[in-house]
Design an enzyme around this catalytic site. Sequence first.
Site, PDB file in Angstrom:
ATOM      1  CG  HIS A  80      -2.319  38.190  32.421  1.00 14.21           C
ATOM      2  ND1 HIS A  80      -2.269  39.365  31.719  1.00 14.21           N
ATOM      3  CD2 HIS A  80      -1.013  37.755  32.214  1.00 14.21           C
ATOM      4  CE1 HIS A  80      -1.216  39.621  31.214  1.00 14.21           C
ATOM      5  NE2 HIS A  80      -0.412  38.557  31.309  1.00 14.21           N
ATOM      6  CG  HIS A 139       2.197  37.849  28.968  1.00 15.71           C
ATOM      7  ND1 HIS A 139       2.015  38.618  30.189  1.00 15.71           N
ATOM      8  CD2 HIS A 139       3.424  37.431  28.737  1.00 15.71           C
ATOM      9  CE1 HIS A 139       3.182  38.404  30.788  1.00 15.71           C
ATOM     10  NE2 HIS A 139       3.963  37.690  30.020  1.00 15.71           N
ATOM     11  CB  CYS A 194      -3.998  40.734  28.666  1.00 13.11           C
ATOM     12  SG  CYS A 194      -5.085  40.279  29.886  1.00 13.11           S
TER      13      CYS A 194
END
Length: 256
Positions: free
Chosen positions: A30, A42, A145
Site C-alpha cells: 500500500h 494515500h 494507490c
Amino acid sequence: MGLLTNKMEREELKAGDHIYTYRAIFAYSHHGIFVGGSKVVHFRPEHNPMESSSSSSSDDICSIFPDCGFRQPDSGVVLSCLDCFLKNGSLYCFEYGVSPSVFLTKVRGGTCTTAQSDPTDSVIHRAMYLLQNGFGNYDIFKNNCEDFALYCKTGLLIMDKLGGVGRSGQASSIVGAPLAALLSSPFKLLIPSPIGVATVTAGMYCMSRYATDIGVRSDVIKVSVEDLALNLDLKTIEQGGEEEEEEEDSDTDYVR
C-alpha cells in the site's frame, strides 16, 4: 536504498517521500505520500475487500491525531497518521530516477521507477489538492494507490488507459508474469533445460515490467493537478449522463 530492499527508518523520512508498506503477509503493498508532521496522504477503495471489517474500521479511529482518517465525501483519498498507515508493518521508500539496470534487478514491481521526481513542494501540493478534490474511482489495475503516489511525485498521466494497466508497478507485475510465461513458452522447444526456460521467463518478465514503467513509456503526458481534478469531474459527469441514458432506454423498451 539497497538492491534487495527499500526498507527505511522513520528518522530518515522527508516530506514528499513516496512510501509504502506490505499488507497480508507481503501479498501486496500500500502506497502513499508522506506530507510531514507524521501524516500520510494515500488512496484506497472505500470498501477494501482484501482487509477485514475490523481492520478497516480501525483506520478511522485514532487516539493520537484527531484528523487521522479525514477524507472528503465519496473520495478514496485519505489523510492518515503514519502509524495508522503502516498498521504495524515495516516502512519502505519508493525510489525515483533509477537506472534501467537497477530497475531490472528489482524482481518485485512497485518499488522503483526510472522517472524523475518533481520538487517536494509540487509533490505535497498535488497530494493535498487531491485530498480535497479526489482522484477518481479506485481501480486495482488502472487507478490504485501506487498510481496516486506516482502521479503526486511526477505529475505524469497515461493518455489512454482503456487497453492496459496504469502507472502502477504492482499492476504491471501481475500482468507481466503470465505474459512472460506465455511469450517464453515457444522457447521450451529450443531450451531443454528447466533452468534455461526459467531464465528466459524471468528475462521476459523483467522486460515487460520495464516497458510499462512511466519513465520509458511514450503515452504519458504532464498534467497539472488542477486540470486533472477538472478532467475527473468531467468524466464523472459523463458517466452519470451515460447511466441516465441507459436507464431511459431501458424504461422505453419496457413501455414498448
